[in-house]
Design a protein around this motif. Structure first.
Motif, PDB file in Angstrom:
ATOM      1  N   ALA A 233    -101.842  18.895  43.827  1.00  0.00           N
ATOM      2  CA  ALA A 233    -100.691  19.789  43.616  1.00  0.00           C
ATOM      3  C   ALA A 233     -99.729  19.219  42.592  1.00  0.00           C
ATOM      4  O   ALA A 233     -98.511  19.246  42.772  1.00  0.00           O
ATOM      5  CB  ALA A 233     -99.969  20.084  44.932  1.00  0.00           C
ATOM      6  N   SER A 253     -98.126  23.869  45.877  1.00  0.00           N
ATOM      7  CA  SER A 253     -99.507  24.086  46.289  1.00  0.00           C
ATOM      8  C   SER A 253    -100.429  23.724  45.126  1.00  0.00           C
ATOM      9  O   SER A 253     -99.978  23.395  44.025  1.00  0.00           O
ATOM     10  CB  SER A 253     -99.724  25.537  46.727  1.00  0.00           C
ATOM     11  N   PRO A 255    -102.693  24.201  42.044  1.00  0.00           N
ATOM     12  CA  PRO A 255    -102.800  25.228  40.998  1.00  0.00           C
ATOM     13  C   PRO A 255    -104.255  25.601  40.749  1.00  0.00           C
ATOM     14  O   PRO A 255    -105.160  24.762  40.810  1.00  0.00           O
ATOM     15  CB  PRO A 255    -102.176  24.550  39.779  1.00  0.00           C
ATOM     16  N   CYS A 274    -101.057  29.542  42.310  1.00  0.00           N
ATOM     17  CA  CYS A 274    -101.506  28.522  43.252  1.00  0.00           C
ATOM     18  C   CYS A 274    -102.273  29.158  44.409  1.00  0.00           C
ATOM     19  O   CYS A 274    -102.309  30.374  44.582  1.00  0.00           O
ATOM     20  CB  CYS A 274    -100.319  27.714  43.775  1.00  0.00           C
ATOM     21  N   ARG A 275    -102.871  28.279  45.213  1.00  0.00           N
ATOM     22  CA  ARG A 275    -103.701  28.733  46.319  1.00  0.00           C
ATOM     23  C   ARG A 275    -102.898  29.303  47.480  1.00  0.00           C
ATOM     24  O   ARG A 275    -103.471  29.924  48.374  1.00  0.00           O
ATOM     25  CB  ARG A 275    -104.555  27.561  46.830  1.00  0.00           C
TER      26      ARG A 275
END
Length: 598
Positions: A233, A253, A255, A274-275
């Motif tokens: 992250a 989070s 990317p 991001c996730r």
């Protein structure tokens, strides 16, 4: 007869009529196709660049089979083996004084960025090592000294992982050994611990995405820098040679998609999807407070000068302004496989969006309008738009089966968005009116027979609604919550409240008029925010010495929002009297959002 023969001869000698060309020029021309190219790659692993400095832009594709293939026109000029599966491929111009400049080719794979010059390995950049947790170090030290066995080490590392600690790849590999017979698993764990325990414990992360950004000049061969997103992250911006980390930004989070705009040394933005289903913006080495919340996980990201396009897994593409405000959404008939920006510069610049769908369709959108669509033989896995060879407007497609296709946009292709005037085409589609059933006939017969009773019931309900509305209006007037109050001891007051300013500093203007026949003296005016911790008022109580009939009383109060990113609230203005607990009148002010200046 002579006249008829002369007319026939003139008609035979006349030139044929000119054929009018079709104005609907096709959007794409088939240039080249290779079904056996083996180009199984995503959009991030496709790029074109003038690698030799001769003006010929070559196509570079890094496949999932750990191969880097380079095409010059329609011929495969070279093929290179990669050590790890590639994540992203891009080109950048390093800081060098010689001319003409030749770009460097960067391939992100695993924990490294492999840099090629003249299609030869030049430098390998390795991500900085992360800090290893003390508990994990202690467990492997005990394994090395023989204090605990592989089973105890497995249990200890599992507890550390469940506590939220990021483990090294060595520990994760050991925790993955849990399938199979009990005896075989124990032997595998024992052999793995015996081989790995004497080695030094190191924690490296992996690259998830990569891009490049211009350094200080907006030219095609200007010096640029790489930036990479990692599994830890973090987003690293490298120097101009790609040999060291220049800046590091911590993200909430991991990317998965990145896009950039601007100049690194002047003013730049890096948009990161991001996730966690959010889109963040890095503005000049700092994480911006503007966060875009998505409905589902992102599957594509495109950034232009003023807009951000995000493709989501629920078959929708959302368009946002740079400040995070949503502009529009595109709802598609199938899952989105990849998206790409498309900029065509002619007499005027046209910016479009390329969208590949799982139903083998490839669409071109100019803002909200679809300007082109064609079908492929199989789903598209990766696409890229840019210059190839000496052609500027070239579309490169890599399909799921490894087929490589190149299409060229005609110079007369129309990509302008045409608005539809008049009624929509759905109006010509007839409605599916159901057939008259027995139940429908019985219902219509009952309505004919009981029409009077139904009308009386409707009138009764309507009168009840009017009565309840009148009672609610009287209650509002008595409580003083109306912008114009009822006559109270011969006094009728009207109030107007407005807000000035962009924030976080506002000015609230209060305009009170006594429209009655009697004056009112010593009138307190209270300002009550809905959330006391959100706004800081210069004065909570404004004292009006006298409200004379027909003369307005105007005053202003400064209001500062304590946290500009906290949203917007409400402030109630109450005009009271000293002789009655019921206020004369009240007004509700809805405060605007504080503007963020880029």
């Amino acid at each position: 007869m002579r006249e008829q023969q002369a007319a026939q001869q003139a008609a035979q000698q006349a030139p044929p009529p000119r054929q009018v060309k079709d104005k609907n020029t096709p959007a794409w021309l088939e240039a080249w196709q290779d079904p056996m190219a083996g180009a199984d790659a995503f959009s991030s692993c496709i790029c074109t660049a003038d690698l030799a400095g001769d003006g010929e832009f070559r196509l570079v594709v890094a496949t999932a089979m750990k191969k880097m293939k380079v095409w010059n026109g329609t011929s495969l000029t070279s093929e290179h083996d990669l050590l790890e599966p590639p994540v992203a491929v891009c080109t950048f111009y390093p800081a060098e004084p010689k001319s003409p400049k030749r770009p460097s080719l960067a391939i992100a794979a695993g924990t490294h960025v492999y840099i090629y010059r003249n299609l030869r390995p030049y430098y390998k950049f390795t991500l900085p090592a992360l800090t290893v947790d003390e508990q994990e170090i202690e467990v492997w030290k005990m394994v090395r000294d023989g204090q605990i066995g592989p089973k105890e080490a497995f249990d200890e590392l599992a507890n550390i992982r469940d506590a939220g600690v990021s483990l090294t790849s060595r520990s994760l590999d050991l925790l993955a050994m849990e399938d199979g017979a009990a005896g075989e698993v124990e032997q595998l764990r024992a052999a793995y611990c015996a081989a790995q325990a004497p080695e030094q414990l190191q924690h490296f992360t992996s690259i998830t995405c990569m891009g490049s950004i211009k350094k200080n000049m907006d030219e095609w061969d200007a010096t640029s820098c790489l930036f990479v997103g990692t599994e830890s992250a973090e987003l690293y911006v490298l120097n101009a040679n790609g040999s060291a980390v220049k800046t590091t930004t911590r993200l909430p989070s991991v990317p998965v998609f990145v896009a950039s705009t601007g100049l690194l040394d002047v003013d730049y933005r890096i948009v990161v999807a991001c996730r966690d289903g959010r889109v963040y913006t890095i503005k000049n080495d700092e994480l911006s407070t503007v966060v875009i919340e998505l409905e589902t996980q992102p599957c594509g990201l495109v950034r232009t000068a003023k807009q951000i396009h995000v493709a989501c897994m629920n078959q929708v593409i959302h368009c946002y302004h740079a400040k995070g405000k949503k502009a529009y959404s595109l709802y598609l008939p199938a899952e989105i496989t990849c998206i790409e920006s498309m900029e065509v510069t002619r007499t005027r610049a046209v910016r479009c969006l390329l969208v590949a769908l799982a139903n083998n369709e490839l669409r071109v959108y100019n803002e909200k309008h679809m300007v082109s669509k064609f079908d492929m033989m199989e789903p598209v896995r990766g696409l890229s738009f840019g210059r190839m060879g000496r052609e500027d407007n070239t579309l490169i497609l890599c399909t799921k089966g490894g087929c490589l296709q190149v299409k060229i946009m005609p110079r007369l292709a129309n990509l302008e968005a045409v608005s539809q005037n008049g009624p929509p085409p759905e109006q010509d589609i007839p409605l599916a009116v159901p057939k008259k059933t027995k139940l429908y006939v019985e219902q219509t017969q009952r309505e004919r027979e009981q029409a009077v009773d139904m009308h009386q019931a409707f009138q009764k309900d309507l009168l009840k609604l009017r009565l309840n509305t009148a009672r609610a209006y009287v209650k509002v007037m008595k409580d003083g919550q109306s912008p114009v109050n009822d006559s109270f001891e011969g006094v009728t007051v009207r109030i107007q409240a407005s807000v000035q300013g962009l924030g976080p500093l506002f000015k609230i203007r209060v305009h009170v008029v006594n429209t009655g026949t009697k004056p009112v003296y010593d009138v307190p005016i209270l300002l009550v925010p809905s959330d006391v911790d959100m706004y800081d008022l210069e004065e909570v109580i404004m004292q009006c010495p006298a409200l004379l009939p027909g003369l307005p009383w105007i005053d202003a109060v400064k209001c500062r929002q304590k946290d500009p990113a906290a949203g917007a609230g409400e402030i109630r203005v109450i005009v009271a009297t000293k002789t009655s607990p019921v206020p004369l009148i009240t007004a509700l002010i809805k405060m605007p959002l504080s503007e963020f200046l880029d």
